[in-house]
Scaffold this motif. Structure first.
Motif, PDB file in Angstrom:
ATOM      1  N   ASP A 123       0.804  -1.225   0.000  1.00 36.85           N
ATOM      2  CA  ASP A 123       0.000   0.000   0.000  1.00 36.85           C
ATOM      3  C   ASP A 123       0.839   1.279   0.000  1.00 36.85           C
ATOM      4  O   ASP A 123       0.295   2.370  -0.051  1.00 36.85           O
ATOM      5  N   ARG A 124       2.176   1.157   0.003  1.00 40.27           N
ATOM      6  CA  ARG A 124       3.041   2.341   0.035  1.00 40.27           C
ATOM      7  C   ARG A 124       4.074   2.377  -1.086  1.00 40.27           C
ATOM      8  O   ARG A 124       4.838   3.328  -1.181  1.00 40.27           O
ATOM      9  N   THR A 125       4.146   1.344  -1.944  1.00 39.03           N
ATOM     10  CA  THR A 125       5.199   1.271  -2.948  1.00 39.03           C
ATOM     11  C   THR A 125       4.656   0.929  -4.326  1.00 39.03           C
ATOM     12  O   THR A 125       3.948  -0.060  -4.491  1.00 39.03           O
ATOM     13  N   LEU A 126       5.008   1.763  -5.308  1.00 43.61           N
ATOM     14  CA  LEU A 126       4.677   1.533  -6.713  1.00 43.61           C
ATOM     15  C   LEU A 126       5.976   1.202  -7.442  1.00 43.61           C
ATOM     16  O   LEU A 126       6.882   2.025  -7.512  1.00 43.61           O
ATOM     17  N   ASN A 127       6.085  -0.017  -7.966  1.00 42.05           N
ATOM     18  CA  ASN A 127       7.278  -0.407  -8.716  1.00 42.05           C
ATOM     19  C   ASN A 127       6.977  -0.445 -10.200  1.00 42.05           C
ATOM     20  O   ASN A 127       5.897  -0.865 -10.615  1.00 42.05           O
ATOM     21  N   ARG A 128       7.941  -0.053 -10.987  1.00 43.05           N
ATOM     22  CA  ARG A 128       7.815  -0.057 -12.447  1.00 43.05           C
ATOM     23  C   ARG A 128       7.899  -1.485 -12.961  1.00 43.05           C
ATOM     24  O   ARG A 128       8.584  -2.329 -12.399  1.00 43.05           O
TER      25      ARG A 128
END
Length: 136
Positions: free
Chosen positions: A113-118
């Protein structure tokens, strides 16, 4: 006095019930990204300018719009891009913008819920710290 309070209670209840039964009401549910900001290092700016305090912040807005702004410390130095985004149920995010009169889409995944990875073209999640946006 009790009769007056009872009548007011019934009238108020009837009003709420009546207003709640509007069949033509359209409710639009915002996704979990709406009105949030995410931050990551701007490696291009770090290479050019140095200083260690160059960032990109992606702001997710209503109506599935987003913008990416460049920051130097806390100060906004420019607008890098803007466009639209789509978030699927399985937490896949696709951002789409137009550059040089061509549509460009990038894919990200919500790791938590806190990290967006490419995600690259092969579908591999890039776990480099400079590729990940962290929720602010």
């Amino acid at each position: 006095m009790r009769k007056l309070i009872f009548i007011l209670f019934i009238a108020t209840s009837f009003t709420f019930i009546r207003c709640g039964s509007n069949e033509n009401a359209v409710f639009q549910e915002d996704d979990m990204l709406t009105e949030t900001s995410w931050l990551r290092k701007d490696m291009d700016a770090e290479i050019i300018y140095g200083g260690g305090d160059n960032y990109l912040r992606i702001n997710f807005k209503k109506s599935n719009n987003y913008e990416i702004v460049q920051l130097k410390g806390e100060r906004i130095t420019g607008l890098k891009e803007e466009g639209t985004y789509t978030l699927t149920d399985n937490k896949d995010l696709v951002i789409t913008t137009t550059k040089n009169q061509q549509k460009l889409s990038l894919r990200y995944v919500l790791v938590n819920d806190r990290t967006l990875n490419r995600v690259n073209e092969k579908g591999e999640v890039l776990s480099n710290a400079y590729e990940a946006y962290i929720k602010q």
